[in-house]
Design an enzyme around this catalytic site. Structure first.
Site, mmCIF file in Angstrom:
data_model
loop_
_atom_site.group_PDB
_atom_site.id
_atom_site.type_symbol
_atom_site.label_atom_id
_atom_site.label_comp_id
_atom_site.label_asym_id
_atom_site.label_seq_id
_atom_site.Cartn_x
_atom_site.Cartn_y
_atom_site.Cartn_z
ATOM 1 N N ASP A 96 1.032 -0.983 0.139
ATOM 2 C CA ASP A 96 0.172 0.149 -0.089
ATOM 3 C C ASP A 96 0.858 1.177 0.019
ATOM 4 O OD1 ASP A 96 -1.918 1.817 0.150
ATOM 5 O OD2 ASP A 96 -2.731 1.153 2.190
ATOM 6 N N HIS A 196 21.993 -3.642 -6.283
ATOM 7 C CA HIS A 196 21.860 -3.485 -4.727
ATOM 8 C C HIS A 196 22.695 -4.506 -4.108
ATOM 9 C CE1 HIS A 196 18.041 -1.384 -5.628
ATOM 10 N NE2 HIS A 196 18.528 -0.528 -4.999
ATOM 11 N N HIS A 232 21.495 3.959 -7.581
ATOM 12 C CA HIS A 232 21.326 3.045 -6.568
ATOM 13 C C HIS A 232 22.297 2.060 -6.542
ATOM 14 C CE1 HIS A 232 16.884 3.884 -5.183
ATOM 15 N NE2 HIS A 232 17.463 4.824 -5.953
ATOM 16 N N GLY A 233 22.670 1.228 -5.307
ATOM 17 C CA GLY A 233 23.663 0.365 -5.274
ATOM 18 C C GLY A 233 25.020 0.866 -5.187
HETATM 19 P P1 13P Z 1 24.038 -0.638 -1.705
HETATM 20 O O1 13P Z 1 23.568 -1.376 -0.613
HETATM 21 O O2 13P Z 1 24.677 -1.274 -2.591
HETATM 22 O O3 13P Z 1 24.860 0.473 -1.210
HETATM 23 O O4 13P Z 1 22.626 0.222 -2.355
HETATM 24 C C1 13P Z 1 21.949 1.138 -1.684
HETATM 25 C C2 13P Z 1 20.680 1.548 -2.384
HETATM 26 O O5 13P Z 1 20.698 1.842 -3.459
HETATM 27 C C3 13P Z 1 19.415 2.047 -1.520
HETATM 28 O O6 13P Z 1 18.423 2.418 -2.153
#
Ligand code: 13P
Length: 301
Positions: A96, A196, A232-233
């Site tokens: 939600d 991620h 991200h990541g």
């Molecule tokens: P990491 O854990 O790879 O640093 O990624 C973080 C992230 O993108 C959270 O949205």
């Protein structure tokens, strides 16, 4: 005194080719050393929580994070951001999302993310446009995601080199253009080789695979969208790729695993030791990987 809003800060970053990092807070005591390191280095960053961090870790709730933020914040160096609120979560369950985002807006979160990336394009557009409309009266910018930034799901990732070479899940420039035009999202999280860090009990302390960035693909996305893009990541990407990406439109980068793992590893020695481990990791990231010492001066006006 009034402070510059997050939308302007991220626009300033895009223009100046500087990055605004967002740091995830899966455990509330991590927040204080993150803010302290940003201040001590003259840097600017976002303090963030994702839904999975109160569902699967110990950040408790949107309100608990907001209350902790009110205690430790420094508006010259920080803003509060709501990270991933998925429409379909990492366990394939429907969320939600609208109610969560509305609660965050009412609590004073200064930017929000809706993640419809597990939906077909038309539905992702519809959900994101709805959140943009919801956030508008609050004057709060919205981040959306298009493409598959893998890693949060249970089970093993496809082999990284295969993923990178095949561009499987990469954000399509044509779709990104349509997505931005139809949703009016402020920022777009893109899939360009980034993944991620794992969050499962079995994987969360493992070293994250080193990811690369397809810089040519990113340049196409920058041209197609014309808005600040989000990476991200952010843990474990070589600085040459991070800085190549900043030159091609990445204005925000999310970092979670790099500061969570030292906290969890040191916690057996007590919270103060774990906070110190976060602080030292932060200073190293700020100086050597993100290279944003003194960035607050450039961004916060
Ligand atoms: P990491 O854990 O790879 O640093 O990624 C973080 C992230 O993108 C959270 O949205």
């Amino acid at each position: 005194m009034s402070y510059v809003g997050t939308e302007m800060i991220v626009n300033n970053a895009r223009k100046a080719r500087v990055v605004v990092p967002g740091f995830n807070i899966p455990y509330l005591p991590m927040m204080e050393p993150v803010v302290r390191a940003l201040r001590d280095c003259g840097s600017f960053g976002l303090i963030m929580v994702a839904r999975l961090e109160w569902e699967k870790f110990e950040s408790k709730s949107l309100r608990a994070i907001r209350d902790e933020y009110e205690k430790v914040k420094d508006p010259n160096h920080t803003r509060l951001h709501l990270d991933h609120v998925p429409v379909i979560d990492e366990d394939n369950l429907r969320v939600d999302y609208g109610a969560i985002i509305k609660e965050a807006l009412d609590l004073g979160y200064e930017s929000v993310m809706v993640d419809g990336s597990r939906l077909p394009l038309a539905e992702n557009i519809e959900c994101t446009a709805g959140v943009v409309a919801l956030a508008k009266p609050y004057g709060v910018p919205v981040e959306a995601e298009l493409g598959a930034v893998l890693g949060h799901e249970a089970g093993p990732l496809p082999p990284y080199e295969e993923l990178f070479a095949s561009k499987k899940g990469f954000t399509s420039p044509d779709e990104a253009k349509k997505f931005v035009a139809e949703t009016h999202t402020n920022w777009l999280s893109v899939a360009i080789g980034n993944i991620h860090g794992a969050i499962s009990a079995a994987g969360k302390q493992k070293e994250k695979p080193r990811a690369r960035i397809d810089l040519e693909h990113l340049a196409l996305l920058e041209r197609a969208t014309g808005i600040p893009l989000v990476l991200h990541g952010g843990t474990g990407i070589e600085p040459e790729y991070i800085h190549g990406a900043i030159k091609r439109g990445i204005a925000k980068i999310n970092v979670a695993t790099a500061i969570r793992q030292p906290y969890e590893r040191t916690l057996s020695q007590g919270i103060t030791a774990a906070q110190q481990a976060v602080y030292e990791t932060m200073v190293d990231l700020i100086r050597n990987e993100l290279r944003i010492v003194d960035s607050a001066r450039v961004l916060n006006h």
